[in-house]
Design a protein around this motif. Structure first.
Motif, PDB file in Angstrom:
ATOM      1  N   MET A 109       0.763  -1.537   0.532  1.00 49.35           N
ATOM      2  CA  MET A 109      -0.211  -0.313  -0.490  1.00 49.35           C
ATOM      3  C   MET A 109       0.794   1.576   0.305  1.00 49.35           C
ATOM      4  N   LEU A 116      -7.785   5.442  -6.514  1.00 58.13           N
ATOM      5  CA  LEU A 116      -7.755   5.286  -4.736  1.00 58.13           C
ATOM      6  C   LEU A 116      -6.731   4.688  -3.524  1.00 58.13           C
ATOM      7  N   GLY A 146      -3.907   6.358  -4.080  1.00 59.34           N
ATOM      8  CA  GLY A 146      -4.236   7.517  -3.553  1.00 59.34           C
ATOM      9  C   GLY A 146      -4.201   8.792  -3.906  1.00 59.34           C
ATOM     10  N   GLY A 170      -5.922  10.189  -5.208  1.00 60.28           N
ATOM     11  CA  GLY A 170      -7.713  11.803  -4.909  1.00 60.28           C
ATOM     12  C   GLY A 170      -7.623  11.249  -5.742  1.00 60.28           C
ATOM     13  N   LEU A 212       6.142  14.677   4.339  1.00 58.66           N
ATOM     14  CA  LEU A 212       5.545  13.253   5.828  1.00 58.66           C
ATOM     15  C   LEU A 212       6.462  13.209   6.790  1.00 58.66           C
ATOM     16  N   ILE A 250      -9.735   0.672   0.074  1.00 65.13           N
ATOM     17  CA  ILE A 250      -9.239   1.906  -0.297  1.00 65.13           C
ATOM     18  C   ILE A 250      -9.309   3.108  -0.669  1.00 65.13           C
ATOM     19  N   LEU A 251     -11.026   3.249  -0.531  1.00 66.36           N
ATOM     20  CA  LEU A 251     -11.613   4.658   0.106  1.00 66.36           C
ATOM     21  C   LEU A 251     -11.133   5.520   0.573  1.00 66.36           C
ATOM     22  N   ASN A 271      -7.245   5.946   1.442  1.00 68.45           N
ATOM     23  CA  ASN A 271      -6.270   6.550   0.799  1.00 68.45           C
ATOM     24  C   ASN A 271      -6.400   8.181   0.193  1.00 68.45           C
ATOM     25  N   VAL A 272      -7.419   8.396   0.120  1.00 68.00           N
ATOM     26  CA  VAL A 272      -7.382   9.882  -0.113  1.00 68.00           C
ATOM     27  C   VAL A 272      -7.737  10.874   0.597  1.00 68.00           C
ATOM     28  N   LEU A 281      -2.551  11.373   3.448  1.00 66.00           N
ATOM     29  CA  LEU A 281      -1.224  11.370   2.312  1.00 66.00           C
ATOM     30  C   LEU A 281      -0.447  10.122   2.773  1.00 66.00           C
ATOM     31  N   ASP A 282      -0.518   9.924   3.952  1.00 63.13           N
ATOM     32  CA  ASP A 282       0.837   9.114   4.786  1.00 63.13           C
ATOM     33  C   ASP A 282       0.177   7.818   4.899  1.00 63.13           C
ATOM     34  N   TYR A 283       0.786   7.310   3.559  1.00 64.40           N
ATOM     35  CA  TYR A 283       0.207   5.702   3.263  1.00 64.40           C
ATOM     36  C   TYR A 283       0.673   4.701   4.547  1.00 64.40           C
ATOM     37  N   GLN A 284       1.586   5.264   5.312  1.00 62.93           N
ATOM     38  CA  GLN A 284       1.810   4.447   6.308  1.00 62.93           C
ATOM     39  C   GLN A 284       0.811   3.888   7.672  1.00 62.93           C
ATOM     40  N   TRP A 344      -2.856   3.461   5.961  1.00 65.60           N
ATOM     41  CA  TRP A 344      -3.673   2.676   5.077  1.00 65.60           C
ATOM     42  C   TRP A 344      -3.602   1.566   5.661  1.00 65.60           C
ATOM     43  N   ILE A 345      -5.388   1.464   5.388  1.00 62.82           N
ATOM     44  CA  ILE A 345      -5.461   0.036   5.012  1.00 62.82           C
ATOM     45  C   ILE A 345      -4.855  -1.562   4.354  1.00 62.82           C
TER      46      ILE A 345
END
Lengths: 465, 465
Positions: free
Chosen positions: A71, A290, A293, A295, A465, B333-334, B336-337, B340-343, B345-346
């Motif tokens: 991810m 999505l 990420g 947008g 970040l 995934i919804l 993720n927008v 901004l920090d992908y850490q 994210w699910i």
């Protein structure tokens, strides 16, 4: 290549009618009740006929890494993708077949493959993908993915001094490969078109864009590129050009009525006006945007500005499927949260038009494809309305777009040739394809990408970040 | 009810192992390599075993209007829904079967049905749904949908004076129905639980909430409600209580570890702290929230605050499918927008835990359900990893969550009883169900809702449209 579909449901105005459809020599020649049977007879009872959709942006070989990519946002995700992408021609072939099959079985009769090329085997890669698409019979727009800058050049430098490796293949050599590709493989009348397809402003010089424009003019080729997929690319454009990417692409002449632009997430209102003025097409890849990420693309604004929009699945490493109906559903309803006024929301009928006529316009074939009309080519899909996922009976197009249909494609034709019948692809052995995909892969879990480790600190810093 | 699955892939730590799984009398009694076969032998080769998921919020009878509801926000959509909802017991039965089947074939072994009741036939409606779920064998949490205010009371008044019709059934009569329902149908050990389930603050008095809390305490029932699905409800709560809905629900004692709250789109940071403190569970219905333009629930914030989150499809008039894997994918995934920090994210593994253990926690059954562990009840789903949509082989859980799997559920067991085998539901005749759904419906197109016409001007005015 002649057939007549009897008693099939087709959309008319705001309603449906049960009509017969005659196809002769690949062209729709009559749509009316009680037509004589020309050629073979197809039973359309309890079925819905629509024009075939366009999977207007994908990268077929990404199928090999679907399900396993971390991810991550695009720039880091690309680094991981490239670290684990040892492609060979056999894999190129199998993933093109897989992409074609999944697209077909979710309503698509055309695919735009922004095709990753094996370094040193560029023409062989293209020949292999073309062969796969011809075997399946799907209409293919092969867009060889080219760039002339190396991966790290795609990340903004911020205030720092960055050095990038030179790209391994000179710009003119790349353009020569594309020209040779056009000579060998560009046969639109046989269902295979070649597009000029620079990766995007993030990895391409103006010289590469200029060469693509020249080829496009010389051979009347459509143009395809990624555009402003991420916030990072928006920053990068300012660093690189001192203006938006759209302003720059207009200035150098890349945007026109034959240009399809994938993603288009971070555009200003002025950029949107430019897309409208140049008659460029936006290819909306909602699921990939999505997943990475990136947008939510301002699709309702595009539609209000008169910009043509169609849908793509994007490569299967960033989606991770090639189910076009899923992209159409999410690409429609996602925007309801961006505008409180429901009068602007995309309806299921509008979504169907975007997926069919929208794609045809972007690929400069709206005179031949994209709607159910006499005189158009027979790229058609017939859906089984007795499938559980399309029941109970209400509005067939509403069920198809807003539901989660599976196994609903009963038949599909490209240029009048039937390539799906009774829910099965008839042109290739899909069970054998499954076995080959199985044999060429292993189950495993997350991997550690050395390039991600290397570039992540700079990425986090420049993105705040 | 005893069986042994041989050589099935199961997730362990950050990887997978090929193990045998023994189930005796509905309980998992061993997970290890090379176990003796107890009871019947199941071949797990090339299959993935996971705990069953929870479809933790739906309204089964909405299946009758899926595909046809206009593109409208919740308040107007509800008006259209009610204008065209002539339910009968046969329809209740068929749509409960349909909901159960679609849930099962997308990985769910439990369903929370926030069940619309036929006025005057409340107990019959509940008995009918219970019968359908027992026939299929899915674990059912039947949550009769109750309210004591009429539809127009759910729209903020703004600065205007609004008069609302009184609700047709007195509050105490409704509570009496629920108590009688509990006495007749609440049999958790047989797979049927009754929940107290007031619609939400928008249509319920404090007296109705108080009565539900009392029943919950008296019979140890879980609690279920909609919460802050729309911006309009956020406004309404301020008008009604002078504070947020969450503050009010905490004050009156509705929130606790047995409480599941559907939607939770418009919560403040303080509200989120309250959900965490009260150990309430959020049921995330991402597709419905998009379709109705309700917004994107702040799921990453919930997770960071330690709030338990699980997934629901919501009723099929606002989604319009009951494919739980789709809700899990988009519900992951919804977000993720939104960060901004992908850490944050699910990940796919986290999504699986939310869908299984998250549901079990919310329904107060985490000691018995929600993971693959010895001693837990055998609510299990086995996925066929040779399906085209899960190929090529990469990370099985990544493919399942991020792909678009279809026809991948090979087998499912509830309480150790097999109810799906070889991809088919074994307990009911699904072909007959399809035929019944077909026969009880007609294809048609958009309709004109008189109530929408009537209330739309006020809605647009109060929402500033």
């Amino acid at each position: 290549m002649s057939f007549t579909i009897k008693n099939v449901l087709i959309p008319v105005e705001d309603s449906y009618a049960t009509f017969d459809v005659q196809v002769v020599d690949g062209t729709i020649c009559a749509i009316a009740p009680d037509l004589d049977v020309m050629g073979s007879e197809i039973n359309g009872k309890n079925k819905l006929l629509l024009p075939g959709f366009f999977n207007a942006h994908t990268h077929s070989s990404e199928m090999w890494q679907r399900g396993i990519m971390s991810m991550l946002p695009l720039e880091l995700w690309l680094a991981e993708l490239y670290d684990f992408a040892p492609l060979d021609l056999e894999k190129v072939y199998l993933s093109a077949l897989g992409t074609a099959v999944e697209t077909l079985l979710s309503g698509g009769t055309s695919v735009v493959d922004h095709l990753v090329l094996i370094p040193g085997k560029e023409l062989e890669t293209i020949a292999t993908a073309v062969r796969a698409y011809q075997e399946v019979g799907i209409r293919a727009f092969v867009a060889p993915l080219i760039q002339d800058e190396s991966l790290t050049a795609g990340i903004p430098s911020g205030e720092t001094q960055q050095n990038h490796e030179p790209y391994f293949r000179p710009t003119q050599a790349t353009l020569a490969v594309i020209e040779e590709t056009v000579k060998q493989f560009h046969h639109p009348e046989e269902g295979i078109s070649i597009l000029v397809a620079p990766t995007g402003i993030q990895l391409c010089s103006d010289a590469l864009f200029a060469g693509c424009i020249e080829l496009s003019e010389k051979y009347n080729l459509c143009r395809h590129s990624h555009l402003l997929e991420t916030k990072a690319q928006e920053k990068l454009a300012q660093e690189k050009y001192g203006c938006t990417a759209v302003t720059h692409l207009k200035r150098i002449g890349f945007l026109d009525y034959r240009t399809t632009l994938a993603h288009c997430v971070h555009l200003s209102d002025r950029d949107i006006t430019i897309l409208s003025e140049t008659q460029s097409t936006v290819v909306h890849n909602p699921l990939s945007n999505l997943r990475l990420g990136s947008g939510i693309a301002p699709i309702l604004k595009y539609r209000q500005a008169g910009v043509n929009v169609t849908f793509g699945c994007d490569g299967a490493s960033s989606n991770d499927s090639q189910d076009l109906l899923e992209a159409i559903k999410i690409g429609s309803i996602l925007h309801n949260v961006t505008d409180l006024d429901y009068q602007h929301w995309i309806t299921p009928r509008q979504a169907v038009e975007m997926a069919s006529l929208g794609g045809a316009k972007g690929l400069n074939m709206a005179d031949q494809l994209g709607c159910l009309s006499v005189g158009k080519k027979a790229d058609l899909v017939m859906y089984d309305l007795t499938n559980l996922s399309l029941l109970p009976r209400t509005d067939p197009i509403g069920l198809l777009v807003l539901g989660r249909p599976s196994n609903v494609v009963d038949s599909a034709w490209v240029n009048g040739k039937q390539i799906v019948a009774n829910g099965k692809v008839t042109t290739i052995d899909v069970d054998n394809l499954r076995q080959q995909l199985f044999n060429h892969s292993q189950w495993h879990t997350q991997r550690l990408s050395p390039t991600v480790t290397q570039i992540e600190p700079h990425y986090r810093s420049v993105m705040g970040l």
